[in-house]
Design a protein around this motif. Structure first.
Motif, PDB file in Angstrom:
ATOM      1  N   THR A 112       7.300 -15.332 -13.690  1.00  0.00           N
ATOM      2  CA  THR A 112       7.813 -16.139 -12.583  1.00  0.00           C
ATOM      3  C   THR A 112       9.329 -16.270 -12.631  1.00  0.00           C
ATOM      4  OG1 THR A 112       7.343 -18.123 -13.903  1.00  0.00           O
ATOM      5  CG2 THR A 112       5.702 -17.485 -12.264  1.00  0.00           C
ATOM      6  N   GLU A 113       9.908 -15.938 -13.803  1.00  0.00           N
ATOM      7  CA  GLU A 113      11.352 -16.096 -13.934  1.00  0.00           C
ATOM      8  C   GLU A 113      12.113 -15.080 -13.082  1.00  0.00           C
ATOM      9  OE1 GLU A 113       9.354 -15.223 -16.429  1.00  0.00           O
ATOM     10  OE2 GLU A 113       8.988 -17.107 -17.508  1.00  0.00           O
ATOM     11  N   ASP A 114      11.588 -13.855 -12.956  1.00  0.00           N
ATOM     12  CA  ASP A 114      12.355 -12.815 -12.273  1.00  0.00           C
ATOM     13  C   ASP A 114      11.578 -12.072 -11.192  1.00  0.00           C
ATOM     14  OD1 ASP A 114      10.616 -11.556 -13.956  1.00  0.00           O
ATOM     15  OD2 ASP A 114      12.131 -10.506 -15.139  1.00  0.00           O
ATOM     16  N   GLN A 115      10.344 -12.474 -10.925  1.00  0.00           N
ATOM     17  CA  GLN A 115       9.552 -11.828  -9.888  1.00  0.00           C
ATOM     18  C   GLN A 115       9.161 -12.871  -8.836  1.00  0.00           C
ATOM     19  OE1 GLN A 115       8.973  -8.693  -9.438  1.00  0.00           O
ATOM     20  NE2 GLN A 115       9.856  -7.956 -11.364  1.00  0.00           N
ATOM     21  N   PRO A 116       9.711 -12.788  -7.636  1.00  0.00           N
ATOM     22  CA  PRO A 116       9.490 -13.851  -6.647  1.00  0.00           C
ATOM     23  C   PRO A 116       8.042 -14.020  -6.204  1.00  0.00           C
ATOM     24  CG  PRO A 116      10.643 -11.974  -5.676  1.00  0.00           C
ATOM     25  CD  PRO A 116      10.639 -11.750  -7.154  1.00  0.00           C
ATOM     26  N   LEU A 117       7.200 -12.996  -6.344  1.00  0.00           N
ATOM     27  CA  LEU A 117       5.811 -13.101  -5.908  1.00  0.00           C
ATOM     28  C   LEU A 117       4.899 -13.728  -6.954  1.00  0.00           C
ATOM     29  CD1 LEU A 117       5.128  -9.683  -4.103  1.00  0.00           C
ATOM     30  CD2 LEU A 117       5.168 -11.944  -3.064  1.00  0.00           C
ATOM     31  N   VAL A 118       5.258 -13.588  -8.218  1.00  0.00           N
ATOM     32  CA  VAL A 118       4.355 -13.991  -9.292  1.00  0.00           C
ATOM     33  C   VAL A 118       4.155 -15.502  -9.284  1.00  0.00           C
ATOM     34  CG1 VAL A 118       4.023 -14.070 -11.792  1.00  0.00           C
ATOM     35  CG2 VAL A 118       4.894 -11.995 -10.709  1.00  0.00           C
ATOM     36  N   GLY A 119       2.883 -15.914  -9.348  1.00  0.00           N
ATOM     37  CA  GLY A 119       2.533 -17.332  -9.352  1.00  0.00           C
ATOM     38  C   GLY A 119       2.189 -17.880  -7.987  1.00  0.00           C
ATOM     39  N   LEU A 120       2.467 -17.114  -6.924  1.00  0.00           N
ATOM     40  CA  LEU A 120       2.220 -17.570  -5.555  1.00  0.00           C
ATOM     41  C   LEU A 120       0.900 -17.008  -5.018  1.00  0.00           C
ATOM     42  CD1 LEU A 120       5.768 -17.109  -3.996  1.00  0.00           C
ATOM     43  CD2 LEU A 120       4.617 -19.287  -4.434  1.00  0.00           C
ATOM     44  N   PRO A 121       0.351 -17.607  -3.948  1.00  0.00           N
ATOM     45  CA  PRO A 121      -0.801 -16.991  -3.290  1.00  0.00           C
ATOM     46  C   PRO A 121      -0.445 -15.582  -2.825  1.00  0.00           C
ATOM     47  CG  PRO A 121      -0.472 -19.233  -2.486  1.00  0.00           C
ATOM     48  CD  PRO A 121       0.732 -18.895  -3.321  1.00  0.00           C
ATOM     49  N   ALA A 122      -1.391 -14.660  -2.994  1.00  0.00           N
ATOM     50  CA  ALA A 122      -1.125 -13.269  -2.642  1.00  0.00           C
ATOM     51  C   ALA A 122      -1.038 -13.103  -1.131  1.00  0.00           C
ATOM     52  CB  ALA A 122      -2.228 -12.375  -3.194  1.00  0.00           C
ATOM     53  N   PRO A 123      -0.126 -12.255  -0.656  1.00  0.00           N
ATOM     54  CA  PRO A 123      -0.103 -11.939   0.776  1.00  0.00           C
ATOM     55  C   PRO A 123      -1.346 -11.131   1.140  1.00  0.00           C
ATOM     56  CG  PRO A 123       1.398 -10.501  -0.426  1.00  0.00           C
ATOM     57  CD  PRO A 123       0.900 -11.517  -1.415  1.00  0.00           C
ATOM     58  N   ASP A 124      -1.727 -11.199   2.403  1.00  0.00           N
ATOM     59  CA  ASP A 124      -2.863 -10.411   2.871  1.00  0.00           C
ATOM     60  C   ASP A 124      -2.330  -9.059   3.323  1.00  0.00           C
ATOM     61  OD1 ASP A 124      -5.487  -9.778   3.601  1.00  0.00           O
ATOM     62  OD2 ASP A 124      -5.107 -10.375   5.673  1.00  0.00           O
ATOM     63  N   LEU A 125      -2.694  -8.009   2.601  1.00  0.00           N
ATOM     64  CA  LEU A 125      -2.103  -6.691   2.798  1.00  0.00           C
ATOM     65  C   LEU A 125      -3.057  -5.754   3.527  1.00  0.00           C
ATOM     66  CD1 LEU A 125      -0.664  -6.327  -0.814  1.00  0.00           C
ATOM     67  CD2 LEU A 125       0.575  -7.073   1.228  1.00  0.00           C
ATOM     68  N   ASP A 126      -2.489  -4.914   4.364  1.00  0.00           N
ATOM     69  CA  ASP A 126      -3.250  -3.877   5.059  1.00  0.00           C
ATOM     70  C   ASP A 126      -3.370  -2.680   4.124  1.00  0.00           C
ATOM     71  OD1 ASP A 126      -4.394  -2.008   6.684  1.00  0.00           O
ATOM     72  OD2 ASP A 126      -2.889  -2.159   8.280  1.00  0.00           O
ATOM     73  N   LEU A 127      -4.591  -2.418   3.644  1.00  0.00           N
ATOM     74  CA  LEU A 127      -4.824  -1.323   2.711  1.00  0.00           C
ATOM     75  C   LEU A 127      -5.626  -0.207   3.358  1.00  0.00           C
ATOM     76  CD1 LEU A 127      -5.636  -3.408  -0.482  1.00  0.00           C
ATOM     77  CD2 LEU A 127      -3.437  -2.488   0.252  1.00  0.00           C
ATOM     78  N   GLY A 128      -5.324   0.057   4.625  1.00  0.00           N
ATOM     79  CA  GLY A 128      -6.009   1.129   5.321  1.00  0.00           C
ATOM     80  C   GLY A 128      -7.290   0.637   5.956  1.00  0.00           C
ATOM     81  N   PRO A 129      -8.457   1.043   5.410  1.00  0.00           N
ATOM     82  CA  PRO A 129      -9.715   0.627   6.050  1.00  0.00           C
ATOM     83  C   PRO A 129     -10.056  -0.840   5.824  1.00  0.00           C
ATOM     84  CG  PRO A 129     -10.157   1.906   4.066  1.00  0.00           C
ATOM     85  CD  PRO A 129      -8.681   1.997   4.309  1.00  0.00           C
ATOM     86  N   VAL A 130      -9.437  -1.477   4.840  1.00  0.00           N
ATOM     87  CA  VAL A 130      -9.726  -2.879   4.553  1.00  0.00           C
ATOM     88  C   VAL A 130      -8.424  -3.626   4.341  1.00  0.00           C
ATOM     89  CG1 VAL A 130     -11.964  -2.382   3.491  1.00  0.00           C
ATOM     90  CG2 VAL A 130      -9.902  -2.470   2.063  1.00  0.00           C
ATOM     91  N   ARG A 131      -8.535  -4.945   4.317  1.00  0.00           N
ATOM     92  CA  ARG A 131      -7.406  -5.785   3.954  1.00  0.00           C
ATOM     93  C   ARG A 131      -7.638  -6.319   2.553  1.00  0.00           C
ATOM     94  NH1 ARG A 131      -4.031  -6.246   8.101  1.00  0.00           N
ATOM     95  NH2 ARG A 131      -2.770  -7.686   6.887  1.00  0.00           N
ATOM     96  N   SER A 132      -6.548  -6.674   1.892  1.00  0.00           N
ATOM     97  CA  SER A 132      -6.656  -7.034   0.476  1.00  0.00           C
ATOM     98  C   SER A 132      -7.554  -8.240   0.257  1.00  0.00           C
ATOM     99  CB  SER A 132      -5.265  -7.292  -0.105  1.00  0.00           C
ATOM    100  OG  SER A 132      -4.575  -8.306   0.619  1.00  0.00           O
ATOM    101  N   HIS A 133      -7.563  -9.223   1.205  1.00  0.00           N
ATOM    102  CA  HIS A 133      -8.383 -10.407   0.964  1.00  0.00           C
ATOM    103  C   HIS A 133      -9.867 -10.059   0.937  1.00  0.00           C
ATOM    104  CE1 HIS A 133      -8.840 -10.535   5.433  1.00  0.00           C
ATOM    105  NE2 HIS A 133      -9.982 -11.141   5.154  1.00  0.00           N
ATOM    106  N   GLU A 134     -10.263  -8.985   1.637  1.00  0.00           N
ATOM    107  CA  GLU A 134     -11.666  -8.584   1.626  1.00  0.00           C
ATOM    108  C   GLU A 134     -12.079  -8.043   0.264  1.00  0.00           C
ATOM    109  OE1 GLU A 134     -12.977  -6.611   5.475  1.00  0.00           O
ATOM    110  OE2 GLU A 134     -10.792  -6.374   5.594  1.00  0.00           O
ATOM    111  N   LEU A 135     -11.153  -7.405  -0.441  1.00  0.00           N
ATOM    112  CA  LEU A 135     -11.470  -6.831  -1.744  1.00  0.00           C
ATOM    113  C   LEU A 135     -11.638  -7.901  -2.819  1.00  0.00           C
ATOM    114  CD1 LEU A 135      -9.110  -3.712  -1.706  1.00  0.00           C
ATOM    115  CD2 LEU A 135     -11.555  -3.812  -1.212  1.00  0.00           C
ATOM    116  N   LEU A 136     -11.137  -9.101  -2.567  1.00  0.00           N
ATOM    117  CA  LEU A 136     -11.291 -10.179  -3.549  1.00  0.00           C
ATOM    118  C   LEU A 136     -12.692 -10.781  -3.520  1.00  0.00           C
ATOM    119  CD1 LEU A 136      -7.831 -11.922  -3.150  1.00  0.00           C
ATOM    120  CD2 LEU A 136      -8.632 -10.644  -5.134  1.00  0.00           C
ATOM    121  N   ARG A 137     -13.520 -10.381  -2.580  1.00  0.00           N
ATOM    122  CA  ARG A 137     -14.870 -10.929  -2.503  1.00  0.00           C
ATOM    123  C   ARG A 137     -15.731 -10.516  -3.691  1.00  0.00           C
ATOM    124  NH1 ARG A 137     -15.408 -10.048   4.101  1.00  0.00           N
ATOM    125  NH2 ARG A 137     -13.708 -11.516   4.560  1.00  0.00           N
ATOM    126  N   SER A 138     -15.276  -9.522  -4.442  1.00  0.00           N
ATOM    127  CA  SER A 138     -16.012  -9.094  -5.631  1.00  0.00           C
ATOM    128  C   SER A 138     -15.947 -10.126  -6.757  1.00  0.00           C
ATOM    129  CB  SER A 138     -15.445  -7.766  -6.134  1.00  0.00           C
ATOM    130  OG  SER A 138     -14.117  -7.957  -6.626  1.00  0.00           O
TER     131      SER A 138
END
Length: 479
Positions: A389-415
């Motif tokens: 968290t000291e040098d990476q602005p994303l670390v520690g925050l809620p993940a953005p919802d990313l377009d990964l082609g056929p699916v979005r990243s939030h759908e892959l977290l259902r596992s």
């Protein structure tokens, strides 16, 4: 063992946790002392971060399909924050707690998890291997871990003798679910010149399709002992004091008095027993922050307990539950106390307080102030303390919802597993060392590489050399 995890308390926190444990692939028993589910809604809204988490489990669309739950605008101390309405993927929605509980209980039943009701806890003992819980009906349940989600008057917390410091309730206000008639525009005016106030927001509709509203009210002389019943005449008088004849009470569905008590458990972990939701923190309900904070407690703890049961959790992992969630609830208590003060709920009319609120209201017209307050009450601004968290602005925050082609990243977290976003396809060999705990996706996309925990928080980004240590830190030794 009768079960891996015993969850005491079948409110939103307990039911969310039971669902997370099922996703993690461990067994859970959910008990509650009530003979049937309560028809009372202690909270009336679902924040953006909680909706994101439900979406990550495939629960949000089915939940929204169960009723008419209008989107709303965030507020702080009753001051609306209109510039924040479209900031997040999911706006604040007015969803009564009773609707959430009904939906979650039905969802759990479909997963063959049924609430054991009429189970009043009377004792707990724990040893190196597990926890033994005894009940007033003579039942005994043995589990590896136990989680207290049994509310502000938690029996588990009392049996533990856990410290619960803070302020007792010194004042009360009325909260009621009602049907009203009158001018909707008039209902936006919340305070009279003599200090009486009413806060109204929509709760969707009742089973007959009629609009329901949550009303909170208070003012001079209206703080009475909590046990005194709330009457229809009291609600009518409160409405009349602020709205005159423009708004009338048609039906009182239920009402209760709430206090300004503010307490938080010193420790969330006691060996194999954990405190979550109102069992860990209580405060005046403003913005449904209590319910949402409890649900987020469950989301944080569930996958970690699953890791411990499966045997791959690093030694520090269960302790990160307290380290991450205790500061969050402490911040909620502080912002609620500040809101309560600014709202002058007892109608003192203190000129110094009114001057402070006028200045605060002027500041909230600034976009950056609205965004800051919105991040605070929506849960979207939570940043957990993590390596990186000291040098990476994303670390520690809620993940953005990313377009990964056929699916979005939030759908892959259902596992229920971790997710490594690998746009350049550079980390296949590293990810292959944790195949049962981390999925890999995103090859060919233009997104930044990142590692997302099962609860939807970024725990690594950017630095290639730090990926393998991050995997070990959160997902244990490679297989």
């Amino acid at each position: 063992m009768d079960t891996d995890v015993l969850v005491v308390g079948a409110g939103p926190t307990g039911m969310t946790l039971a669902g997370e444990l099922r996703v993690a692939g461990v067994s859970a028993v959910l008990v509650d002392k009530l003979a049937q589910r309560s028809a009372l809604s202690k909270a009336g809204g679902v924040q953006s971060r909680t909706q994101e988490a439900f979406d990550q489990r495939g629960l949000l669309e089915p939940l929204l399909a169960t009723g008419n739950y209008p989107a709303g605008t965030a507020h702080f101390a009753g001051i609306t924050l209109p510039l924040t309405r479209d900031r997040h993927r999911h706006p604040w929605r007015s969803i009564p707690q009773v609707a959430i509980e009904g939906f979650l209980e039905q969802h759990l039943a479909a997963q063959e998890i049924h609430v054991l009701r009429d189970h009043e806890l009377t004792g707990i003992t724990q040893d190196e291997d597990g926890v033994t819980a005894t009940f007033a009906n003579g039942g005994v349940i043995r589990s590896r871990y136990l989680v207290a989600a049994d509310g502000g008057h938690s029996t588990v917390r009392s049996l533990l003798g856990a410290e619960f410091p803070g302020r007792p309730g010194t004042e009360t206000v009325v909260a009621a679910d009602v049907r009203l008639s009158g001018d909707d525009q008039a209902m936006t005016h919340t305070r009279s010149e003599d200090g009486h106030w009413v806060l109204v927001f929509p709760l969707g509709t009742d089973p007959q399709g009629r609009p329901l509203r949550r009303v909170s009210m208070g003012g001079p002389g209206r703080s009475v002992p909590r046990e005194v019943p709330v009457t229809e005449d009291e609600i009518r008088e409160g409405l009349r004091a602020v709205f005159g004849s423009q708004v009338e009470l048609l039906e009182l569905c239920y009402a209760r008095r709430i206090t300004n008590a503010a307490r938080q458990a010193t420790r969330y972990r006691h060996g194999r027993v954990f405190l979550a939701g109102d069992a860990a923190h209580v405060h005046l309900p403003i913005g449904a922050q209590g319910m949402n904070t409890g649900i987020q407690d469950a989301l944080n703890l569930g996958w970690k307990l699953g890791a411990a049961v499966h045997g791959w959790a690093p030694g520090h992992l269960l302790d990160t539950y307290h380290a991450e969630r205790h500061p969050v609830a402490a911040a909620v208590l502080r912002n609620v106390q500040a809101q309560s003060l600014l709202m002058d709920q007892q109608g003192t009319g203190d000129p110094d307080l009114l001057a402070a609120k006028d200045l605060f209201a002027a500041l909230t017209r600034l976009r950056d102030v609205q965004y800051h307050l919105d991040d605070m009450v929506s849960g979207m601004g939570i940043r957990y303390p993590m390596p990186g968290t000291e040098d990476q602005p994303l670390v520690g925050l809620p993940a953005p919802d990313l377009d990964l082609g056929p699916v979005r990243s939030h759908e892959l977290l259902r596992s229920g597993r971790g997710l490594l976003i690998d746009p350049a396809g550079r980390f296949a060999e590293v990810a292959a060392l944790w195949p049962d705990r981390v999925d890999r996706a995103g090859q060919g996309t233009g997104t930044e590489p990142m590692l997302i925990r099962p609860d939807g928080y970024v725990c690594w980004a950017g630095d290639q050399d730090a990926l393998e240590p991050a995997l070990g830190h959160w997902f244990g030794e490679p297989r």
